[in-house]
Design a protein around this motif. Structure first.
Motif, PDB file in Angstrom:
ATOM      1  N   HIS A 134     -48.915  29.408 -49.234  1.00 31.47           N
ATOM      2  CA  HIS A 134     -49.743  29.775 -48.087  1.00 31.47           C
ATOM      3  C   HIS A 134     -49.391  31.169 -47.569  1.00 31.47           C
ATOM      4  O   HIS A 134     -50.271  31.905 -47.106  1.00 31.47           O
ATOM      5  N   LEU A 135     -48.118  31.535 -47.647  1.00 35.54           N
ATOM      6  CA  LEU A 135     -47.717  32.880 -47.219  1.00 35.54           C
ATOM      7  C   LEU A 135     -48.446  33.941 -48.034  1.00 35.54           C
ATOM      8  O   LEU A 135     -48.914  34.948 -47.495  1.00 35.54           O
ATOM      9  N   ILE A 136     -48.556  33.718 -49.331  1.00 35.41           N
ATOM     10  CA  ILE A 136     -49.237  34.679 -50.201  1.00 35.41           C
ATOM     11  C   ILE A 136     -50.731  34.714 -49.894  1.00 35.41           C
ATOM     12  O   ILE A 136     -51.349  35.778 -49.867  1.00 35.41           O
ATOM     13  N   VAL A 137     -51.314  33.551 -49.636  1.00 33.72           N
ATOM     14  CA  VAL A 137     -52.756  33.472 -49.402  1.00 33.72           C
ATOM     15  C   VAL A 137     -53.150  34.129 -48.084  1.00 33.72           C
ATOM     16  O   VAL A 137     -54.165  34.834 -48.000  1.00 33.72           O
ATOM     17  N   VAL A 138     -52.355  33.922 -47.039  1.00 33.33           N
ATOM     18  CA  VAL A 138     -52.752  34.398 -45.707  1.00 33.33           C
ATOM     19  C   VAL A 138     -52.234  35.791 -45.381  1.00 33.33           C
ATOM     20  O   VAL A 138     -52.648  36.379 -44.373  1.00 33.33           O
ATOM     21  N   LEU A 139     -51.356  36.343 -46.214  1.00 37.75           N
ATOM     22  CA  LEU A 139     -50.765  37.648 -45.913  1.00 37.75           C
ATOM     23  C   LEU A 139     -51.796  38.745 -45.650  1.00 37.75           C
ATOM     24  O   LEU A 139     -51.630  39.528 -44.711  1.00 37.75           O
ATOM     25  N   PRO A 140     -52.888  38.860 -46.441  1.00 37.90           N
ATOM     26  CA  PRO A 140     -53.875  39.914 -46.147  1.00 37.90           C
ATOM     27  C   PRO A 140     -54.484  39.792 -44.753  1.00 37.90           C
ATOM     28  O   PRO A 140     -54.743  40.810 -44.096  1.00 37.90           O
ATOM     29  N   PHE A 141     -54.701  38.564 -44.302  1.00 42.32           N
ATOM     30  CA  PHE A 141     -55.314  38.349 -42.993  1.00 42.32           C
ATOM     31  C   PHE A 141     -54.316  38.568 -41.866  1.00 42.32           C
ATOM     32  O   PHE A 141     -54.701  38.802 -40.723  1.00 42.32           O
ATOM     33  N   SER A 142     -53.036  38.489 -42.177  1.00 38.34           N
ATOM     34  CA  SER A 142     -51.997  38.723 -41.176  1.00 38.34           C
ATOM     35  C   SER A 142     -51.661  40.201 -41.054  1.00 38.34           C
ATOM     36  O   SER A 142     -51.470  40.721 -39.950  1.00 38.34           O
ATOM     37  N   TYR A 143     -51.592  40.892 -42.174  1.00 37.77           N
ATOM     38  CA  TYR A 143     -51.145  42.290 -42.179  1.00 37.77           C
ATOM     39  C   TYR A 143     -52.152  43.222 -41.510  1.00 37.77           C
ATOM     40  O   TYR A 143     -51.764  44.119 -40.761  1.00 37.77           O
ATOM     41  N   ARG A 144     -53.433  43.006 -41.765  1.00 35.19           N
ATOM     42  CA  ARG A 144     -54.453  43.938 -41.304  1.00 35.19           C
ATOM     43  C   ARG A 144     -54.469  44.126 -39.783  1.00 35.19           C
ATOM     44  O   ARG A 144     -54.428  45.271 -39.295  1.00 35.19           O
ATOM     45  N   PRO A 145     -54.544  43.061 -38.975  1.00 33.83           N
ATOM     46  CA  PRO A 145     -54.584  43.282 -37.520  1.00 33.83           C
ATOM     47  C   PRO A 145     -53.318  43.921 -36.971  1.00 33.83           C
ATOM     48  O   PRO A 145     -53.370  44.727 -36.045  1.00 33.83           O
ATOM     49  N   ILE A 146     -52.158  43.580 -37.554  1.00 33.46           N
ATOM     50  CA  ILE A 146     -50.910  44.172 -37.076  1.00 33.46           C
ATOM     51  C   ILE A 146     -50.850  45.651 -37.453  1.00 33.46           C
ATOM     52  O   ILE A 146     -50.442  46.494 -36.637  1.00 33.46           O
ATOM     53  N   TYR A 147     -51.263  45.975 -38.665  1.00 36.96           N
ATOM     54  CA  TYR A 147     -51.259  47.372 -39.100  1.00 36.96           C
ATOM     55  C   TYR A 147     -52.160  48.223 -38.204  1.00 36.96           C
ATOM     56  O   TYR A 147     -51.774  49.315 -37.765  1.00 36.96           O
ATOM     57  N   ILE A 148     -53.361  47.730 -37.924  1.00 38.02           N
ATOM     58  CA  ILE A 148     -54.292  48.487 -37.084  1.00 38.02           C
ATOM     59  C   ILE A 148     -53.744  48.623 -35.672  1.00 38.02           C
ATOM     60  O   ILE A 148     -53.862  49.680 -35.038  1.00 38.02           O
ATOM     61  N   SER A 149     -53.126  47.563 -35.163  1.00 37.77           N
ATOM     62  CA  SER A 149     -52.564  47.606 -33.817  1.00 37.77           C
ATOM     63  C   SER A 149     -51.432  48.628 -33.729  1.00 37.77           C
ATOM     64  O   SER A 149     -51.359  49.420 -32.789  1.00 37.77           O
ATOM     65  N   LEU A 150     -50.550  48.640 -34.721  1.00 36.79           N
ATOM     66  CA  LEU A 150     -49.457  49.619 -34.731  1.00 36.79           C
ATOM     67  C   LEU A 150     -49.978  51.034 -34.950  1.00 36.79           C
ATOM     68  O   LEU A 150     -49.456  51.990 -34.374  1.00 36.79           O
ATOM     69  N   ARG A 151     -51.012  51.146 -35.771  1.00 31.69           N
ATOM     70  CA  ARG A 151     -51.564  52.472 -36.074  1.00 31.69           C
ATOM     71  C   ARG A 151     -52.186  53.120 -34.836  1.00 31.69           C
ATOM     72  O   ARG A 151     -52.257  54.342 -34.728  1.00 31.69           O
ATOM     73  N   SER A 152     -52.629  52.291 -33.900  1.00 26.70           N
ATOM     74  CA  SER A 152     -53.285  52.822 -32.699  1.00 26.70           C
ATOM     75  C   SER A 152     -52.294  53.290 -31.638  1.00 26.70           C
ATOM     76  O   SER A 152     -52.685  53.902 -30.643  1.00 26.70           O
ATOM     77  N   ILE A 153     -50.994  53.003 -31.831  1.00 22.15           N
ATOM     78  CA  ILE A 153     -49.980  53.403 -30.856  1.00 22.15           C
ATOM     79  C   ILE A 153     -49.573  54.852 -31.119  1.00 22.15           C
ATOM     80  O   ILE A 153     -49.294  55.249 -32.253  1.00 22.15           O
ATOM     81  N   ASP A 154     -49.515  55.624 -30.072  1.00 20.76           N
ATOM     82  CA  ASP A 154     -49.135  57.029 -30.180  1.00 20.76           C
ATOM     83  C   ASP A 154     -47.667  57.131 -30.622  1.00 20.76           C
ATOM     84  O   ASP A 154     -46.765  56.636 -29.926  1.00 20.76           O
ATOM     85  N   PRO A 155     -47.384  57.740 -31.776  1.00 20.73           N
ATOM     86  CA  PRO A 155     -45.986  57.841 -32.239  1.00 20.73           C
ATOM     87  C   PRO A 155     -45.103  58.652 -31.302  1.00 20.73           C
ATOM     88  O   PRO A 155     -43.869  58.525 -31.336  1.00 20.73           O
ATOM     89  N   ASP A 156     -45.702  59.473 -30.452  1.00 19.17           N
ATOM     90  CA  ASP A 156     -44.903  60.259 -29.510  1.00 19.17           C
ATOM     91  C   ASP A 156     -44.183  59.375 -28.494  1.00 19.17           C
ATOM     92  O   ASP A 156     -43.169  59.790 -27.915  1.00 19.17           O
ATOM     93  N   LEU A 157     -44.710  58.170 -28.268  1.00 14.88           N
ATOM     94  CA  LEU A 157     -44.040  57.257 -27.339  1.00 14.88           C
ATOM     95  C   LEU A 157     -42.669  56.862 -27.871  1.00 14.88           C
ATOM     96  O   LEU A 157     -41.691  56.788 -27.117  1.00 14.88           O
ATOM     97  N   MET A 158     -42.598  56.608 -29.159  1.00  6.43           N
ATOM     98  CA  MET A 158     -41.320  56.252 -29.779  1.00  6.43           C
ATOM     99  C   MET A 158     -40.357  57.441 -29.746  1.00  6.43           C
ATOM    100  O   MET A 158     -39.173  57.283 -29.439  1.00  6.43           O
ATOM    101  N   ARG A 159     -40.873  58.625 -30.016  1.00  2.00           N
ATOM    102  CA  ARG A 159     -40.020  59.812 -29.994  1.00  2.00           C
ATOM    103  C   ARG A 159     -39.503  60.080 -28.574  1.00  2.00           C
ATOM    104  O   ARG A 159     -38.335  60.448 -28.381  1.00  2.00           O
ATOM    105  N   ALA A 160     -40.382  59.901 -27.594  1.00  2.00           N
ATOM    106  CA  ALA A 160     -39.971  60.118 -26.204  1.00  2.00           C
ATOM    107  C   ALA A 160     -38.886  59.129 -25.796  1.00  2.00           C
ATOM    108  O   ALA A 160     -37.923  59.502 -25.104  1.00  2.00           O
ATOM    109  N   ALA A 161     -39.021  57.889 -26.222  1.00  2.00           N
ATOM    110  CA  ALA A 161     -38.005  56.894 -25.902  1.00  2.00           C
ATOM    111  C   ALA A 161     -36.667  57.255 -26.539  1.00  2.00           C
ATOM    112  O   ALA A 161     -35.603  57.104 -25.917  1.00  2.00           O
ATOM    113  N   ASN A 162     -36.712  57.731 -27.773  1.00  5.86           N
ATOM    114  CA  ASN A 162     -35.473  58.132 -28.447  1.00  5.86           C
ATOM    115  C   ASN A 162     -34.833  59.330 -27.758  1.00  5.86           C
ATOM    116  O   ASN A 162     -33.605  59.400 -27.615  1.00  5.86           O
TER     117      ASN A 162
END
Length: 263
Positions: A134-162
């Motif tokens: 099941h992990l193999i079957v559902v992985l595409p449906f799990s990865y896509r929303p998380i990838y898009i959500s992370l991609r929408s975050i401004d990377p400068d926020l992480m740099r500013a925190a560091n």
């Protein structure tokens, strides 16, 4: 022209859920056979479904396996997407193709391949083997929303925190995770739904000591077409509908149709 398209859209909207409504109506039939419209209204088959321990055991098995699958897949997807976006953006496209590769093959062929893999691991007919599949079957449906959500975050926020002295773990916990909450929730619910309803691959992997609800339904229908199947199917539809409704209200379904702006 526009009126014709609107009429066609209405017809499709009415036709697509029609089989589901037929199954729901047949589940209230008081007769001994699946029939629509029902000859009489009765809750007989729902009572029989709840009284039969086979159905309850299969439902609980599907539920906890879907929950475990959703949690593991979401964690793996998040860590993978975070690493790729932060440290290895050049391999993002190739990795996404690899993750989506299970969608390119028929599930029956995947089932045969997974039988060989899981048998080699000694997990055939056991819960860990089914969860791995099941992990193999559902992985595409799990990865896509998380990838898009992370991609929408401004990377400068992480740099500013560091720059302000926050460690990577603290910045991840206090900034990235809260901002990625919708994507994580989408992944959890959608992965759980797909795992709960998965039947084709699971049929190759079950054993005498464990079975899931969809496989139990498929096995039962080969023996007799009892209206209890309609009752069980209706319960499954309600569970899935409630999960999708929660998903839409809390996070929305845009993660599955939104394009990556960086593409």
């Amino acid at each position: 022209m526009n009126r014709s398209l609107k009429l066609l859209g209405i017809i499709l909207l009415c036709a697509l859920p029609a089989p589901i409504f037929i199954v729901i109506g047949a589940s209230f039939n008081g007769g001994a056979y699946i029939q629509f419209p029902p000859e009489s209204v009765s809750l007989r088959w729902y009572l029989e479904a709840f009284a039969d321990p086979r159905w309850l055991d299969a439902f609980l098995t599907s539920f906890w396996m879907a929950a475990v699958t959703a949690i593991i897949t979401t964690a793996v997807s998040f860590l993978t997407a975070y690493y790729v976006l932060r440290y290895a953006p050049r391999i993002a496209s190739m990795l996404e193709i690899a993750i989506f590769s299970p969608l390119f093959f028929p599930h029956a062929a995947m089932g045969v391949a997974l039988v060989a893999l899981i048998a080699e691991l000694g997990l055939l007919g056991r819960a860990p083997g089914i969860i791995l599949a099941h992990l193999i079957v559902v992985l595409p449906f799990s990865y896509r929303p998380i990838y898009i959500s992370l991609r929408s975050i401004d990377p400068d926020l992480m740099r500013a925190a560091n720059v302000l002295g926050a460690s990577e773990w603290r910045a991840l916990k206090d900034i990235i995770l809260p901002m990625c909450r919708s994507g994580i929730l989408t992944s959890l619910l959608f992965s759980g739904i797909i795992s709960f309803d998965e039947v084709t691959v699971t049929m190759f992997l079950i054993g005498p000591e464990i079975t899931t609800l969809p496989v139990q339904i498929f096995t039962f229908i080969q023996d007799r077409a009892s209206p209890v199947l309609a009752a069980i199917s209706t319960i499954s539809v309600i569970v899935t509908f409630l999960a999708v409704l929660i998903l839409e209200r809390v996070a929305g379904l845009a993660f599955f149709v939104q394009r990556d702006s960086s593409a």
